[in-house]
Design a protein around this motif. Structure first.
Motif, PDB file in Angstrom:
ATOM      1  N   GLY A 114       0.783  -1.237   0.000  1.00 11.89           N
ATOM      2  CA  GLY A 114       0.000   0.000   0.000  1.00 11.89           C
ATOM      3  C   GLY A 114       0.811   1.282   0.000  1.00 11.89           C
ATOM      4  N   ILE A 115       2.135   1.189  -0.091  1.00 14.69           N
ATOM      5  CA  ILE A 115       3.009   2.363  -0.089  1.00 14.69           C
ATOM      6  C   ILE A 115       4.066   2.200  -1.169  1.00 14.69           C
ATOM      7  CG2 ILE A 115       4.697   3.710   1.243  1.00 14.69           C
ATOM      8  CD1 ILE A 115       3.252   2.874   3.765  1.00 14.69           C
ATOM      9  N   SER A 116       4.369   3.293  -1.864  1.00 13.32           N
ATOM     10  CA  SER A 116       5.390   3.247  -2.906  1.00 13.32           C
ATOM     11  C   SER A 116       6.275   4.489  -2.830  1.00 13.32           C
ATOM     12  CB  SER A 116       4.736   3.173  -4.290  1.00 13.32           C
ATOM     13  OG  SER A 116       5.711   3.251  -5.316  1.00 13.32           O
ATOM     14  N   THR A 117       7.550   4.298  -3.157  1.00  9.70           N
ATOM     15  CA  THR A 117       8.476   5.419  -3.319  1.00  9.70           C
ATOM     16  C   THR A 117       8.890   5.555  -4.782  1.00  9.70           C
ATOM     17  OG1 THR A 117      10.366   3.984  -2.794  1.00  9.70           O
ATOM     18  CG2 THR A 117       9.357   5.201  -0.963  1.00  9.70           C
ATOM     19  N   ASP A 118       8.183   4.870  -5.675  1.00  7.92           N
ATOM     20  CA  ASP A 118       8.527   4.887  -7.102  1.00  7.92           C
ATOM     21  C   ASP A 118       8.314   6.289  -7.671  1.00  7.92           C
ATOM     22  OD1 ASP A 118       8.196   4.544 -10.083  1.00  7.92           O
ATOM     23  OD2 ASP A 118       8.595   2.456  -9.528  1.00  7.92           O
ATOM     24  N   PRO A 119       9.313   6.868  -8.330  1.00  4.23           N
ATOM     25  CA  PRO A 119       9.166   8.232  -8.867  1.00  4.23           C
ATOM     26  C   PRO A 119       8.099   8.353  -9.941  1.00  4.23           C
ATOM     27  CG  PRO A 119      11.212   7.202  -9.634  1.00  4.23           C
ATOM     28  CD  PRO A 119      10.669   6.322  -8.562  1.00  4.23           C
ATOM     29  N   ARG A 120       7.750   7.238 -10.598  1.00  2.44           N
ATOM     30  CA  ARG A 120       6.691   7.302 -11.615  1.00  2.44           C
ATOM     31  C   ARG A 120       5.342   7.613 -10.989  1.00  2.44           C
ATOM     32  NH1 ARG A 120       7.955   1.546 -14.287  1.00  2.44           N
ATOM     33  NH2 ARG A 120       8.407   1.162 -12.075  1.00  2.44           N
ATOM     34  N   LEU A 121       5.074   7.046  -9.826  1.00  2.00           N
ATOM     35  CA  LEU A 121       3.814   7.345  -9.143  1.00  2.00           C
ATOM     36  C   LEU A 121       3.832   8.738  -8.538  1.00  2.00           C
ATOM     37  CD1 LEU A 121       2.825   4.004  -7.361  1.00  2.00           C
ATOM     38  CD2 LEU A 121       1.897   4.997  -9.450  1.00  2.00           C
ATOM     39  N   LEU A 122       4.987   9.158  -8.043  1.00  2.00           N
ATOM     40  CA  LEU A 122       5.101  10.508  -7.503  1.00  2.00           C
ATOM     41  C   LEU A 122       4.764  11.528  -8.585  1.00  2.00           C
ATOM     42  CD1 LEU A 122       5.971  12.137  -4.951  1.00  2.00           C
ATOM     43  CD2 LEU A 122       8.243  12.273  -5.990  1.00  2.00           C
ATOM     44  N   ALA A 123       5.315  11.335  -9.780  1.00  2.00           N
ATOM     45  CA  ALA A 123       5.057  12.262 -10.880  1.00  2.00           C
ATOM     46  C   ALA A 123       3.613  12.186 -11.360  1.00  2.00           C
ATOM     47  CB  ALA A 123       6.014  11.965 -12.039  1.00  2.00           C
ATOM     48  N   ALA A 124       3.067  10.971 -11.424  1.00  2.00           N
ATOM     49  CA  ALA A 124       1.722  10.787 -11.970  1.00  2.00           C
ATOM     50  C   ALA A 124       0.622  11.310 -11.053  1.00  2.00           C
ATOM     51  CB  ALA A 124       1.483   9.299 -12.272  1.00  2.00           C
ATOM     52  N   THR A 125       0.932  11.515  -9.772  1.00  2.00           N
ATOM     53  CA  THR A 125      -0.082  12.017  -8.835  1.00  2.00           C
ATOM     54  C   THR A 125       0.020  13.521  -8.597  1.00  2.00           C
ATOM     55  OG1 THR A 125       1.378  11.403  -6.989  1.00  2.00           O
ATOM     56  CG2 THR A 125      -0.342   9.820  -7.602  1.00  2.00           C
ATOM     57  N   GLU A 126       0.976  14.192  -9.196  1.00  5.45           N
ATOM     58  CA  GLU A 126       1.192  15.617  -8.935  1.00  5.45           C
ATOM     59  C   GLU A 126      -0.057  16.449  -9.195  1.00  5.45           C
ATOM     60  OE1 GLU A 126       3.498  17.585  -7.669  1.00  5.45           O
ATOM     61  OE2 GLU A 126       4.812  15.916  -7.140  1.00  5.45           O
TER      62      GLU A 126
END
Length: 274
Positions: A114-126
């Protein structure tokens, strides 16, 4: 909206106006935020400050600032502060059907723990996790959801659904339940609408929408119930109008879905002080 962190340090919630079926909120909690509950949407968010602890899939998870939270539909979870000073986060609730517009029948993405540090998800949720005073244009939101669905599929390794699953039938069932949410719907009706037997249909529905047809129907009733509550309708009248047998039946389902009682939810929704 309730007042923000500069004006007080008690628990607070800020909510943006929903856009095309997506709910957005930001919150701050100092202790136990909500009891174990589950809903039929994805809950996707970001920790902004403090330590956010939650039970999820038989383990305690810990989200820190910058982490992306991705809770799968129909998975039980709670929430509480993991350290002194409380925790603050932003979250969106996204119906799986909105992701299926992009996934087109693939299995729903699942993020381990339920937790991610993947930069792709960080960017996609901005875009979707902007402050509550930012109004999202419907086209902007649709593009952001498509980007997020693609990122979730890539990060999770989402695969094609088994050949035995029927996406078209699941979609027909979902549309029918949406249109008839406030009346009794029978399994015989769903079989007639979809051309699938009830057991196969239940498997189809869970694969593509992350929950059962009955849970989906209950959630649509609760959506209407929340709007009526916010408009000032007494709880007993809300229950009668939304297909629940009585007020206690509504309250029980509400607590299972949101982790708090209706009165407490309404207090936070209106921005009232504790």
């Amino acid at each position: 909206m309730s007042r923000g962190p500069q004006s007080r340090r008690a628990d607070w919630v800020q909510r943006a106006e929903p856009v095309e079926g997506v709910e957005r909120f930001e919150a701050f909690f100092t202790g136990n935020a909500y009891a174990s509950h589950r809903h039929d949407t994805y809950a996707i968010g970001r920790s902004l400050a403090g330590v956010h602890d939650f039970q999820y899939r038989r383990g305690m998870r810990r989200s820190l600032p910058g982490h992306t939270i991705v809770l799968h539909p129909d998975e039980a979870h709670d929430g509480q502060a993991g350290a002194e000073g409380g925790f603050r986060y932003r979250m969106i609730y996204v119906e799986p059907a909105l992701f299926q517009n992009v996934l087109d029948g693939r299995t729903l993405p699942f993020i381990e723990h339920g937790i991610s540090t993947d930069p792709r998800l960080l960017a996609a949720t901005e875009t979707l996790l902007q402050p509550m005073n930012v109004t999202l244009d419907p086209m902007e939101q649709a593009e952001a959801l498509a980007e997020l669905a693609t990122a979730l599929a890539a990060v999770s390794g989402a695969r094609p659904a088994p050949a035995s699953r029927d996406f078209a039938s699941a979609r027909r069932a979902r549309d029918f339940l949406h249109e008839n949410a406030l009346r009794v719907v029978t399994l015989d009706e769903l079989e007639a609408v979809t051309g699938r037997d009830r057991w196969s249909l239940t498997r189809d529905f869970h694969t593509f929408y992350g929950t059962s047809p009955y849970r989906f129907l209950t959630m649509r009733r609760l959506d209407v119930a929340r709007r009526m509550m916010e408009a000032g309708t007494p709880l007993a009248s809300v229950a009668a109008a939304t297909g629940f047998t009585d007020q206690s039946h509504l309250t029980r389902h509400f607590g299972k879905t949101y982790g708090i009682a209706p009165a407490r939810w309404l207090q936070m929704a209106r921005g009232a002080d504790d």
